[in-house]
Design a protein around this motif. Structure first.
Motif, PDB file in Angstrom:
ATOM      1  N   THR A   1      54.437 -28.435  69.392  1.00  0.00           N
ATOM      2  CA  THR A   1      53.135 -27.686  69.792  1.00  0.00           C
ATOM      3  C   THR A   1      53.254 -26.304  69.127  1.00  0.00           C
ATOM      4  O   THR A   1      52.237 -25.952  68.584  1.00  0.00           O
ATOM      5  CB  THR A   1      53.232 -27.661  71.323  1.00  0.00           C
ATOM      6  OG1 THR A   1      53.309 -28.750  71.912  1.00  0.00           O
ATOM      7  CG2 THR A   1      52.041 -26.867  71.661  1.00  0.00           C
TER       8      THR A   1
ATOM      9  N   TYR B   1      54.316 -25.856  66.199  1.00  0.00           N
ATOM     10  CA  TYR B   1      54.235 -25.990  64.650  1.00  0.00           C
ATOM     11  C   TYR B   1      52.884 -26.877  64.681  1.00  0.00           C
ATOM     12  O   TYR B   1      52.842 -27.482  63.540  1.00  0.00           O
ATOM     13  CB  TYR B   1      55.321 -26.689  64.179  1.00  0.00           C
ATOM     14  CG  TYR B   1      56.652 -25.654  64.021  1.00  0.00           C
ATOM     15  CD1 TYR B   1      56.420 -24.552  63.732  1.00  0.00           C
ATOM     16  CD2 TYR B   1      58.155 -26.403  64.566  1.00  0.00           C
ATOM     17  CE1 TYR B   1      57.646 -23.543  63.472  1.00  0.00           C
ATOM     18  CE2 TYR B   1      59.044 -25.474  64.336  1.00  0.00           C
ATOM     19  CZ  TYR B   1      58.717 -24.373  64.010  1.00  0.00           C
ATOM     20  OH  TYR B   1      60.047 -23.324  63.733  1.00  0.00           O
ATOM     21  N   GLU B   2      52.061 -27.071  65.826  1.00  0.00           N
ATOM     22  CA  GLU B   2      50.891 -27.985  65.805  1.00  0.00           C
ATOM     23  C   GLU B   2      51.243 -29.379  64.965  1.00  0.00           C
ATOM     24  O   GLU B   2      50.461 -29.716  64.310  1.00  0.00           O
ATOM     25  CB  GLU B   2      50.022 -27.155  64.903  1.00  0.00           C
ATOM     26  CG  GLU B   2      49.534 -25.728  65.466  1.00  0.00           C
ATOM     27  CD  GLU B   2      48.416 -24.947  64.786  1.00  0.00           C
ATOM     28  OE1 GLU B   2      48.381 -25.266  63.546  1.00  0.00           O
ATOM     29  OE2 GLU B   2      47.689 -24.293  65.285  1.00  0.00           O
ATOM     30  N   LYS B   3      52.215 -29.937  65.796  1.00  0.00           N
ATOM     31  CA  LYS B   3      52.371 -31.273  65.170  1.00  0.00           C
ATOM     32  C   LYS B   3      52.376 -32.266  66.465  1.00  0.00           C
ATOM     33  O   LYS B   3      52.724 -32.164  67.728  1.00  0.00           O
ATOM     34  CB  LYS B   3      54.060 -31.539  64.853  1.00  0.00           C
ATOM     35  CG  LYS B   3      54.504 -30.519  63.808  1.00  0.00           C
ATOM     36  CD  LYS B   3      53.732 -30.520  62.532  1.00  0.00           C
ATOM     37  CE  LYS B   3      54.232 -29.586  61.470  1.00  0.00           C
ATOM     38  NZ  LYS B   3      53.486 -29.884  60.173  1.00  0.00           N
ATOM     39  N   LYS B   4      51.576 -33.249  66.246  1.00  0.00           N
ATOM     40  CA  LYS B   4      51.580 -34.498  67.238  1.00  0.00           C
ATOM     41  C   LYS B   4      52.610 -35.199  67.688  1.00  0.00           C
ATOM     42  O   LYS B   4      53.657 -35.542  66.513  1.00  0.00           O
ATOM     43  CB  LYS B   4      50.304 -35.526  66.701  1.00  0.00           C
ATOM     44  CG  LYS B   4      48.926 -34.979  66.653  1.00  0.00           C
ATOM     45  CD  LYS B   4      48.018 -36.177  66.198  1.00  0.00           C
ATOM     46  CE  LYS B   4      46.610 -35.633  65.954  1.00  0.00           C
ATOM     47  NZ  LYS B   4      46.295 -34.743  64.730  1.00  0.00           N
TER      48      LYS B   4
END
Length: 334
Positions: free
Chosen positions: A177, A179-182
């Protein structure tokens, strides 16, 4: 057209996918049997040959490699021969194994199946499933930081073998979250709250029933009711429920899309779930929308369940199966 979308997406990049999960070795011993033992009422098996394949999260990795992804892998193994074999098999595909940590308190999960013809006579499991120590968890979190930041998507492949504890899972999702990764999860166990913050959870029908404390999920309404329990627990925006030879369903808290199975024949559903989560992760990481990714994953599942054993497929095969469906006039999601 979906085929064109895939082709265009593949030209843009080769996705980087980080798989964190329970790594296993599947050992198959093949033989024949024509008589019972005089010592006990059990068959005597004369061994003919044996084979070693990757299982668990390692099978997800194989699926992703077959699709063409750039894969990084993190997990724990024992300090034993099975662990050495697992590393050697991963390195055949030139995979980096630096994020795999050895735990001296456990053995590498090894599942040995005794096969007579196509019949499985017995399965022997050698495994330790206690939660990993806090020190090991801290070491692994530190190791995977760069890999999470550099990944296009993170896959958690949970087989309930002691790696994806509530604490570790929550820390991984928090890191993703940041690093804004799914994060896409293949879940296990009875409590999915540890997956809170993930992008998608992919249980099968039985796993969903157990986690939601539902009985006999034999209709879409019962499936939606069971899924709503998990949505309330986890706040995930999406769920994909695989239904074996009946296909799969993509759900959000407010909507659902049914994706019937594409296979004309079903020989073996072994490993189909690994294929589905691999395809969803791969196509979403290419920038495709989730419904298209699920449609493609459904075709991939149709391919592998027409074959025996835990097998993989390729993008070329998926597109060929898709094209064949178009030719036959099957309605596809675009």
């Amino acid at each position: 057209m979906l085929i064109q979308k895939v082709s265009e997406a593949q030209l843009k990049n080769k996705p980087k996918i980080l798989v964190i999960g329970d790594l296993m070795i599947d050992r198959y011993i093949y033989g024949n049997s024509s008589r019972l033992s005089p010592e006990a009422p059990v068959p005597i098996v004369n061994i003919q040959n044996e084979s070693i394949t990757l299982g668990g999260a390692a099978n997800v990795i194989q699926n992703l490699v077959s699709l063409g992804a750039n894969v990084n892998v993190a997990g724990i193994i024992g300090n034993d021969n099975a662990g050495i074999q697992l590393i050697e098999h991963l390195e055949i595909d030139f995979l980096d194994t630096d994020l795999i940590v050895k735990d001296s308190t456990r053995v590498t999960t090894l599942k040995t199946r005794i096969m007579v013809g196509n019949h499985q006579l017995v399965r022997l499991d050698n495994e330790v499933t206690h939660p990993m120590a806090v020190e090991l968890e801290n070491e692994l979190i530190e190791k995977i930081d760069d890999a999470v930041r550099e990944a296009d998507i993170v896959v958690l492949s949970d087989y309930n073998k002691g790696l994806l504890t509530e604490s570790f899972t929550s820390r991984v999702i928090a890191l993703a979250t940041l690093y804004e990764k799914k994060v896409i999860v293949d879940p296990k166990g009875l409590d999915y709250r540890k997956y809170k913050g993930a992008f998608l959870i992919k249980p099968n029908r039985k796993e969903l029933a157990e986690a939601s404390k539902s009985e006999n999920i034999n209709s879409i309404e019962k499936l939606k009711n069971a899924a709503s329990v998990i949505f309330d627990q986890t706040d995930v925006p999406y769920m994909v429920v695989t239904l074996s030879e009946q296909g799969m369903v993509l759900l959000s808290p407010d909507t659902h899309v049914e994706l019937p199975v594409k296979a004309t024949e079903v020989f073996d559903v072994t490993g189909a779930g690994d294929t589905v989560i691999s395809c969803i992760a791969y196509f979403v990481s290419l920038g495709m929308d989730l419904e298209d990714a699920c449609e493609l994953a459904n075709h991939a599942a149709a391919i592998v369940i027409r074959r025996l054993g835990a097998v993989t497929t390729t993008v070329e095969e998926i597109l060929a199966d898709l094209a064949q469906s178009v030719k036959q006039g099957v309605h596809l999601a675009h």
